[in-house]
Design a protein around this motif. Sequence first.
Motif, PDB file in Angstrom:
ATOM      1  N   GLU A   1       0.829  -1.211   0.000  1.00  0.00           N
ATOM      2  CA  GLU A   1       0.000   0.000   0.000  1.00  0.00           C
ATOM      3  C   GLU A   1       0.860   1.257   0.000  1.00  0.00           C
ATOM      4  O   GLU A   1       0.567   2.229  -0.699  1.00  0.00           O
ATOM      5  CB  GLU A   1      -0.938   0.016   1.209  1.00  0.00           C
ATOM      6  N   ARG A   2       1.952   1.241   0.763  1.00  0.00           N
ATOM      7  CA  ARG A   2       2.865   2.401   0.760  1.00  0.00           C
ATOM      8  C   ARG A   2       3.480   2.582  -0.621  1.00  0.00           C
ATOM      9  O   ARG A   2       3.593   3.705  -1.112  1.00  0.00           O
ATOM     10  CB  ARG A   2       3.951   2.238   1.820  1.00  0.00           C
ATOM     11  N   LYS A   3       3.849   1.483  -1.238  1.00  0.00           N
ATOM     12  CA  LYS A   3       4.446   1.556  -2.578  1.00  0.00           C
ATOM     13  C   LYS A   3       3.427   2.058  -3.593  1.00  0.00           C
ATOM     14  O   LYS A   3       3.723   2.947  -4.396  1.00  0.00           O
ATOM     15  CB  LYS A   3       4.950   0.168  -2.978  1.00  0.00           C
ATOM     16  N   ASP A   4       2.208   1.515  -3.549  1.00  0.00           N
ATOM     17  CA  ASP A   4       1.162   1.910  -4.492  1.00  0.00           C
ATOM     18  C   ASP A   4       0.789   3.375  -4.371  1.00  0.00           C
ATOM     19  O   ASP A   4       0.406   4.017  -5.354  1.00  0.00           O
ATOM     20  CB  ASP A   4      -0.103   1.061  -4.286  1.00  0.00           C
ATOM     21  N   ASN A   5       0.873   3.927  -3.160  1.00  0.00           N
ATOM     22  CA  ASN A   5       0.479   5.326  -2.917  1.00  0.00           C
ATOM     23  C   ASN A   5       1.661   6.273  -2.758  1.00  0.00           C
ATOM     24  O   ASN A   5       1.471   7.419  -2.348  1.00  0.00           O
ATOM     25  CB  ASN A   5      -0.414   5.397  -1.676  1.00  0.00           C
ATOM     26  N   ALA A   6       2.847   5.809  -3.076  1.00  0.00           N
ATOM     27  CA  ALA A   6       4.070   6.618  -3.004  1.00  0.00           C
ATOM     28  C   ALA A   6       4.258   7.246  -1.624  1.00  0.00           C
ATOM     29  O   ALA A   6       4.649   8.411  -1.499  1.00  0.00           O
ATOM     30  CB  ALA A   6       4.080   7.681  -4.104  1.00  0.00           C
TER      31      ALA A   6
END
Length: 140
Positions: free
Chosen positions: A89-94
């Motif tokens: 989720e952190r990766k997907d939302n930068a």
Amino acid sequence: MPFLKESIREVNVGGLNKLFFSLLLMAASHGQAAQLNTRSASPTATSTPVCPAQDISFFIQQFSSDEAVQSLYTTIQSAEFPVMPLVQERKDNALLMRLEDVTASTARVNLTKPDSDYLVSYYFKMDDCWRLVSIENQSL
């Protein structure tokens, strides 16, 4: 008991495998069931979980990537899990995570998103292990 003497003599000659086999036969000959448990004892439901890490940076790596760790080490009442976005989720939302204001007993993790007003602070306290004690959403 000649059978028992024979079993002990076989240990001296043939090792523990023969003793085990002899004891198993002896138990069977007396009508008793032999039960083996080769697994180590499993922890009970009341056992205390092992702290993932005493070092805050290693702890945060575990905490931020595992919802089960989050639920074990969060003291906030009525928290919804995951309390901190997991890796994907952190990766997907930068989202960027930064460890700040670290002392021997407290730490803060800031979760930010570049070029936005997104800022969520996670406050941790050390007792027997690090624990999330509060979350402050400072986003506008």
